[in-house]
Design a protein around this motif. Structure first.
Motif, PDB file in Angstrom:
ATOM      1  N   GLU A 305       0.854  -1.180   0.000  1.00 40.60           N
ATOM      2  CA  GLU A 305       0.000   0.000   0.000  1.00 40.60           C
ATOM      3  C   GLU A 305       0.893   1.234   0.000  1.00 40.60           C
ATOM      4  O   GLU A 305       1.694   1.429   0.915  1.00 40.60           O
ATOM      5  N   ALA A 307       1.216   5.315  -0.073  1.00 36.43           N
ATOM      6  CA  ALA A 307       0.449   6.496   0.333  1.00 36.43           C
ATOM      7  C   ALA A 307       0.096   7.360  -0.873  1.00 36.43           C
ATOM      8  O   ALA A 307       0.935   7.614  -1.746  1.00 36.43           O
ATOM      9  N   ASN A 308      -1.149   7.786  -0.919  1.00 37.20           N
ATOM     10  CA  ASN A 308      -1.656   8.637  -1.993  1.00 37.20           C
ATOM     11  C   ASN A 308      -2.034   9.987  -1.383  1.00 37.20           C
ATOM     12  O   ASN A 308      -2.998  10.090  -0.629  1.00 37.20           O
ATOM     13  N   THR A 568      -4.713   5.293  -0.100  1.00 37.90           N
ATOM     14  CA  THR A 568      -3.520   4.584  -0.561  1.00 37.90           C
ATOM     15  C   THR A 568      -3.785   3.997  -1.942  1.00 37.90           C
ATOM     16  O   THR A 568      -4.932   3.799  -2.343  1.00 37.90           O
TER      17      THR A 568
END
Length: 625
Positions: A305, A307-308, A568
């Motif tokens: 995953e 991070a967005n 994410t």
């Protein structure tokens, strides 16, 4: 320089104007930022922080495409273009993936903009070349711009609407003049222009879709393409820009393959069987349950995953208010009340998602509570033209107990529908004209039906029929362009610095444009005012305030049934792939990845009985895109 002074200089003569304008110009720069702040990377920087400048070159990146394609021309409104076709083309500038909105020179060595943002000038690199060895020159830039405006997809005309003219100043210098001063974003947007070769297109019809491999100047060329099935890109061996700082650590694969699948369930099984290398998982259910396989347990497939940090924008069930019965906001609000997100999130998504409550969610741009004084200064002149609730009541979405019982929402929905003139006759809802209510939800993905079936049942409880109409990709795009739908599921992606693209989403000028993303059909003068104010923001603080004001008005119109988001990117990939230790804030950065020289790519395996069983199980999940 003021407009009055400018007129005086015009009267005084051309020479004086050119002389004084030249004195006022800023020096050409290697990068542009939205509000003239310093870019993160100084002139002469060696590479972006989120790349491995010494990444090994070689191997093939195998990906999956969805649906089909029948064109290699992504710039027109005919056909469906192949995935990743942008790899063939270079643009004047390139965006940094760890800054909100900063562009650095690519085809353009330097960029210069007028002190009043009335024009922008690009200085082309002398070494820039198309794949046939011909230089990239100013006439190619002008040809591209004029061709996109006259023959390209209709949205280009809206996107570049504020450009008055484009001027060739020398073979490697081109200037764009604007109709109005003060549009800070337009110089950066023009930097995103992909430059097409005038000499190649002069004997071809640009307006006709084609499967002929196009000529570009980018890091890849098309090696092979089979319509509807696959496309293969080959890295250009003598790519002119391979040593530029903005390209170091990028484009490490010798080939990029895209094989097309018509069903995401089948595609996921193909990924797990080694048919391609990388999968961006959009289903929470799949992420939780579909990777209990040997390849994951022994580390051959990695789950991660990332991070967005992007604003999540608005994904939702979008109403087409061009339809008469969907023009009443009370009707739209009532239909939205019947979507039980909490039940859906628990039963279908393993509780993975957060409800979206803003068109700019997951960012400081999102509105909350009641308007601030700064927002009121913008909204008060529009009082009477926008809903009163913008001033009186914070926008909130209903919440349920996730038990499937939504009686309170049903009662409120019925009150709203009754107020709009709808009523139930013989257990069927009829609209204000006495016609039975039947809505069509246009779909392209079979997996999303699982999300909509509970919503369909909730609508049926009030006598409303919802027909789920699934079509193939070509039909879907054609119906989207012709606005032939009642509802669709789609999204309005946002950046940290929204600007001109907001016209494509909400402005009256884009409502009748078949290529725009004004899926709603908005033609609201008040919203037009807010969009223009947002675009004209002169500081970050102004941008935040004006974006929040626009957000409030959009939310109050109940134009979509908000869906959900996650902060994410969920990616799965075979272990022969690697990526830099630092990932960019605003992108997965797939083109910075590489193949490990000492790890073999998996040999594709036939989907066996065990995989077939997994396929049947995974059909219980949904693809939340």
């Amino acid at each position: 320089m003021t407009s009055n002074t400018r007129r005086l200089f015009l009267q005084a003569g051309t020479f004086a104007l050119l002389l004084l304008t030249g004195l006022a110009e800023a020096a050409p720069q290697h990068a542009l930022t939205l509000y003239d702040e310093q870019p993160k990377y100084p002139s002469g920087f060696s590479h972006f922080d989120y790349v491995n400048p010494d990444a090994p070159k070689g191997g093939t990146l195998r990906q999956a495409g969805f649906g089909s394609f029948d064109s290699l021309n992504p710039f027109i409104n005919k056909g469906v273009a192949a995935d990743d076709i942008g790899l063939v083309y270079d643009t004047l500038t390139t965006n940094s993936l760890d800054e909100p909105f900063t562009v650095y020179g690519l085809l353009a060595e330097k960029i210069e903009k007028g002190p009043d943002n009335k024009w922008v000038r690009f200085y082309l690199r002398p070494e820039a070349r198309f794949h046939d060895g011909e230089p990239v020159e100013a006439e190619d830039v002008v040809f591209t711009f004029e061709t996109l405006i006259s023959k390209g997809a209709p949205h280009y005309r809206g996107y570049y609407a504020d450009v008055e003219k484009v001027v060739i100043e020398s073979p490697r210098r081109v200037r764009f003049d604007f109709k109005h001063a003060g549009n800070r974003e337009l110089p950066l947007i023009l930097g995103q222009l992909p430059v097409l070769p005038k000499h190649w297109w002069k004997s071809r019809d640009f307006a006709t879709g084609s499967m002929e491999a196009p000529l570009g100047s980018g890091p890849y060329r098309i090696e092979r393409a089979e319509a509807g099935r696959s496309v293969r890109y080959a890295r250009v061996e003598h790519y002119w820009g391979k040593d530029l700082a903005v390209n170091r650590g990028f484009y490490n694969f010798d080939h990029v393959n895209v094989d097309y699948y018509r069903d995401n369930t089948v595609a996921l099984q193909a990924f797990k069987a080694g048919h391609f290398d990388y999968w961006l998982e959009t289903s929470a259910k799949n992420w939780a349950t579909a990777y209990d396989i040997a390849a994951v347990k022994d580390g051959r497939i990695l789950k991660e995953e990332i991070a967005n940090h992007n604003p999540q924008g608005m994904q939702g069930f979008i109403f087409n208010i061009r339809r008469g019965r969907l023009q009443d906001a009370r009707v739209r609000e009532a239909l939205a009340l019947l979507f039980d997100f909490e039940w859906t999130n628990r039963q279908l998504f393993n509780g993975a998602y957060t409800r979206t409550t803003s068109y700019f969610d997951n960012s400081e741009l999102a509105a909350s509570g009641l308007p601030s004084q700064q927002e009121l200064n913008i909204l008060e002149p529009l009082r009477g033209k926008i809903p009163d609730q913008v001033f009186e009541t914070p926008f909130e979405l209903p919440q349920t107990n996730a038990d499937g019982i939504i009686r309170a929402q049903q009662r409120r929905a019925y009150e709203l529908l009754t107020a709009a003139g709808w009523k139930i006759e013989n257990d069927q809802m009829v609209d204000a004209e006495g016609k039975p209510v039947k809505l069509e939800f246009l779909l392209v993905q079979a997996d999303f039906e699982r999300v909509l079936l509970p919503y369909k049942r909730n609508l049926a409880s009030l006598g409303i029929e919802l027909e789920l109409r699934r079509v193939d990709v070509s039909q879907y795009i054609n119906r989207l362009r012709s606005r032939d739908y009642d509802m669709i599921v789609s999204g309005f992606g946002q950046s940290s610095s929204p600007g001109n693209e907001q016209r494509e989403y909400w402005h009256s000028a884009s409502a009748d444009n078949p290529g725009s993303r004004n899926y709603i059909g908005l033609k609201d003068p008040a919203i037009d005012v807010l969009v223009e104010k947002l675009i004209a923001a002169d500081s970050r603080e102004e941008l935040i305030t004006r974006t929040r004001a626009l957000d409030r008005v959009l939310l109050s119109g109940h134009y979509v049934i908000p869906n959900w988001h996650i902060k994410t990117w969920r990616v799965a990939y075979w272990s022969h792939l690697a990526h830099p230790e630092i990932t960019p804030r605003y992108d997965v950065g797939l083109m910075t990845w590489w193949n490990k020289p000492d790890v073999s790519q998996p040999e594709p395996k036939q989907i066996d009985d065990e995989s077939a069983t997994e396929t049947e199980t995974s059909k219980l999940s949904v693809t939340e895109q």
